[in-house]
Design a protein around this motif. Structure first.
Motif: not given
Ligand code: HMG
Length: 386
Positions: A32, A79, A111, A199, A201, A233, A242, A307
């Protein structure tokens, strides 16, 4: 006059956690993180390391005495502030012995902060062509033990020296921005860790990218065909991929060309994690130091996202001889970090500076990094240069 990035430095803390170990401890399939998020390790900072020590270390790696005499502005994008009033840039200015007649400030917008710093630096050099500006992106990303964002944590700093006639990259005058008042990720003053609508975000990251890119195309007349690579980023590498896929839409040829470069641009991010405002510039460093294909004259497209949200699309063009300003063995250096067990990482995660009633902390752990927090004296942080 050409203005842009003359030098780039990077610093990460000396500890690292393997995400396969984290996955096992959290009873999650390691794929994952490795395949689903495209991440393999994350940097972990002890309490003696903060945005000041990491920022100073990243900058010390690139600055000459002549640079320190010419710098008249120090900007820190972050931040993960250590103080609500005093800018981290003031501490860093002193630690690096930069000449005194300089402006030192901190910029915040999640960020995106350091990207705003880069634009400010560019405007300053346009006005004062003989000066140099030090722009530092420094952050420690902590979401919480066993939280959804835990595998996307990280820590580190990127320092960029901005000048006229730069030796790495000329910044083009094609910047476009978007501001969108949303609550996808934020940290109220009373919270230690951010609140995040994970999600939402990820959707906003992509939607801000596609809508801002459409606007960029209209404003500049440029298209993806004008760019040899794209740096985004990188909160985690899969998010960047993506984003790239979203703007390439059905253009498979362009997507395949830019995806090859993208994989070169995430080599460091995959083993460092999210360093918030520095992530996009760590990706640039990774691209420049790991691509055998890029050449002088090639242009790179950037997507910076913070964000909240503010984003910016802009571009830069590589300068003849740019590779002379780079480091060849950075990945080997990163391999020298101490690998933590999950128990050690958790202990470091919860470690806090214990102040006595007068606001003193004198028995901080020894730290042989180039810059470290040595003590707190009546609520004043005191740093040591090793
Ligand atoms: P989640 O619910 O833990 O994970 O949240 P998921 O269920 O969405 O799975 C993630 C991916 O892993 C998916 O891929 C799954 O299919 C895959 P996708 O379908 O999206 O391509 N997966 C697997 N792959 C292979 N083998 C497996 C398996 N199981 C699942 N067994 C989430 C993920 C990113 C939401 C979480 O980690 C999170 O909340 N992260 C923090 C927020 C974040 O990074 N957001 C990004 C956009 S916002 C941003 O960039 C600004 C930021 O940097 C802050 C700022 O600006 O200061 C965050």
């Amino acid at each position: 006059m050409n203005i842009g990035i003359d030098k780039i430095g990077f610093a990460a803390p000396s500890y690292v956690l393997d995400l396969a170990d984290l996955a096992l401890a959290r009873q999650i399939d390691p794929n994952k993180f490795k395949i689903g998020l495209l991440q393999s390790e994350m940097a972990v900072a002890p309490i003696t390391q903060d945005i000041v020590t990491l920022g100073a270390q990243a900058a010390a790696a690139i600055l000459s005495e002549d640079d320190k005499a010419a710098i008249d502005m120090v900007i820190v994008g972050t931040e993960s502030s250590i103080d609500q009033s005093k800018a981290a840039a003031v501490f860093i200015h002193q630690l690096l012995d930069i000449q005194p007649f300089a402006r030192s400030i901190e910029i915040k917008e999640a960020c995106y902060g350091a990207t705003a710093g880069l634009s400010l630096a560019k405007s300053h050099i346009a006005q004062f062509p003989n000066s140099k500006v030090l722009v530092i992106a420094s952050d420690i990303a902590k979401y919480g033990i066993a939280s959804g964002g835990e595998p996307t944590q990280g820590a580190g700093a990127v320092a960029m020296l901005v000048s006229a006639e730069p030796r790495i990259m000329v910044l083009n005058n094609d910047n476009v921005c978007q501001t969108r008042d949303i609550m996808d990720f934020w940290r109220p003053n009373y919270d230690k860790y951010p609140r995040v609508d994970g999600k939402f975000s990820t959707e906003q990251y992509t939607d801000c990218l596609t809508t801002t890119f459409d606007y960029y195309v209209k404003q500049t007349g440029k298209s993806l065909a004008d760019f040899a690579a794209m740096c985004l980023h990188i909160p985690f590498s899969k998010q960047g991929l993506k984003g790239l896929q979203a703007i390439c839409q059905n253009d498979e040829k362009t997507l395949s060309r830019l995806t090859e470069r993208f994989h070169e641009a995430i080599v460091y991010n995959q083993v460092v994690g999210n360093i918030y405002t520095g992530s996009i510039f760590l990706s640039l460093l990774s691209l420049l130091e790991n691509s055998q294909t890029l050449k002088a004259g090639d242009s790179v497209l950037f997507y910076s996202y913070g964000s909240g949200a503010v984003c910016e699309i802009f571009s830069g063009t590589l300068v003849e001889g740019y590779h002379k300003q780079l480091v060849e063995n950075r990945l080997d250096q990163l391999k020298e970090r101490k690998r933590l067990s999950v128990a050690e990482y958790e202990a470091i995660f919860f470690e806090e500076i214990a102040l006595d009633e007068a606001g003193n902390a004198i028995d901080l752990p020894a730290d042989d990094c180039p810059f470290a927090l040595q003590q707190v004296d009546q609520h004043k942080r005191i740093y040591r240069k090793n």
